[in-house]
Design a protein around this motif. Structure first.
Motif, mmCIF file in Angstrom:
data_model
loop_
_atom_site.group_PDB
_atom_site.id
_atom_site.type_symbol
_atom_site.label_atom_id
_atom_site.label_comp_id
_atom_site.label_asym_id
_atom_site.label_seq_id
_atom_site.Cartn_x
_atom_site.Cartn_y
_atom_site.Cartn_z
ATOM 1 N N ILE A 85 34.911 35.201 47.901
ATOM 2 C CA ILE A 85 34.465 35.661 47.185
ATOM 3 C C ILE A 85 34.121 34.706 46.453
ATOM 4 O O ILE A 85 34.893 34.875 45.316
ATOM 5 C CB ILE A 85 34.557 36.827 47.132
ATOM 6 N N ASP A 86 32.968 34.254 46.215
ATOM 7 C CA ASP A 86 32.615 32.470 44.790
ATOM 8 C C ASP A 86 33.871 32.196 45.128
ATOM 9 O O ASP A 86 34.251 31.648 43.500
ATOM 10 C CB ASP A 86 32.353 34.100 43.681
ATOM 11 N N GLY A 87 34.948 31.687 45.484
ATOM 12 C CA GLY A 87 35.835 31.066 45.790
ATOM 13 C C GLY A 87 37.143 31.391 44.962
ATOM 14 O O GLY A 87 38.671 30.775 45.711
ATOM 15 N N PHE A 88 37.189 32.981 45.687
ATOM 16 C CA PHE A 88 38.603 33.788 44.634
ATOM 17 C C PHE A 88 38.908 33.762 46.417
ATOM 18 O O PHE A 88 37.932 35.135 47.016
ATOM 19 C CB PHE A 88 37.747 34.691 43.714
ATOM 20 N N LYS A 89 40.354 34.556 45.669
ATOM 21 C CA LYS A 89 40.896 35.604 47.880
ATOM 22 C C LYS A 89 41.212 36.299 46.737
ATOM 23 O O LYS A 89 41.617 36.573 46.051
ATOM 24 C CB LYS A 89 41.571 34.953 47.797
ATOM 25 N N ILE A 90 39.838 37.613 47.459
ATOM 26 C CA ILE A 90 40.481 39.137 47.363
ATOM 27 C C ILE A 90 41.509 39.557 48.287
ATOM 28 O O ILE A 90 40.594 39.279 49.789
ATOM 29 C CB ILE A 90 39.222 39.033 47.090
#
Length: 251
Positions: free
Chosen positions: A5-10
């Motif tokens: 999400i938005d370049g972040f790995k969640i």
């Protein structure tokens, strides 16, 4: 489940996964976690007290009140670069020096004492009470998104001269997008299900740098001739009445 999400790995987790989160963050497998009571999270509010020890850079809490996430938890997570919270009645105080992406419910009172690195702001239920003075102070904002809400204009974002992307949807009462007029750096503009906008053609035609333009379910426009003056590489158009009937620009 892992989601970007938005370049972040969640990593969306349950209570049993908490013990492994710190190790996964340190290994670079994830940037942070998502806690969704309708999709795996089954922990008690007291277990949220362990979050500061995990080294999180990202946190997604789409149902904040449902899991008991509150301001005191956020205050202990000063290193967050991504924060998403929804369905919460909290009066949030967002003071995160390193945060780059925020996704929040904007029909509640929120204050932003410190968000200097913010580049992405996602507003759900964007309320007409929001003014420029109430918005986050940052010179870096490049992306603004708004979905649902009763705002009548985008004047609240007029301070953000570095915007490169604006994505708005389901703003039924939105009449003015004049705040975007002449933004030289705006490259992406997506508008969907915003049927009350006036002077749409005049404002969009002033955005000489646009490369992506989506106009979906936008009520009525007199003509699409204004699109010819733009050098857009991607133009999506639909469910909108063109009064002069000329759709040749779509060919």
């Amino acid at each position: 489940m892992l989601e970007e999400i938005d370049g972040f790995k969640i990593g969306w987790i349950g209570r049993g996964d908490l013990q492994h989160v710190g190790e996964r963050v340190r290994a670079g497998d994830i940037d942070g976690i998502g806690l969704n009571p309708y999709s795996g999270w089954d922990g008690a509010p007291a277990e949220l007290d362990t979050l500061p020890s995990l080294g999180l850079r990202a946190l997604a809490v789409p149902f904040g009140d449902r899991i008991g996430f509150c301001q005191s938890h956020l205050d202990d997570l000063r290193d967050l670069q991504f924060f998403w919270v929804g369905e919460s009645k909290q009066r949030w105080r967002i003071s995160l020096r390193d945060v780059r992406a925020l996704r929040l419910q904007f029909d509640r009172n929120i204050v932003f004492p410190e968000t200097p690195e913010l580049t992405l702001l996602g507003a759900f239920r964007f309320d007409k009470r929001w003014t420029t003075a109430k918005m986050p102070e940052t010179e870096r904002l490049q992306r603004f998104e708004a979905n649902q809400g009763n705002c009548t204009s985008l004047d609240a974002i007029s301070r953000y001269h570095s915007l490169a992307s604006v994505d708005i949807a389901n703003l039924r009462k939105l009449e003015s997008i004049g705040a975007l007029s002449g933004l030289e750096g705006l490259r992406v503009l997506r508008i969907e299900s915003c049927k009350s906008i006036k002077e749409l053609a005049r404002v969009v035609s002033s955005l000489a740098g646009l490369s992506v333009l989506h106009l979906i379910d936008c009520g009525q426009v007199d003509s699409l001739d204004f699109v010819r003056s733009l050098n857009v590489k991607e133009f999506l158009f639909g469910r909108t009445v063109v009064r002069d009937g000329d759709l040749s620009v779509l060919r």
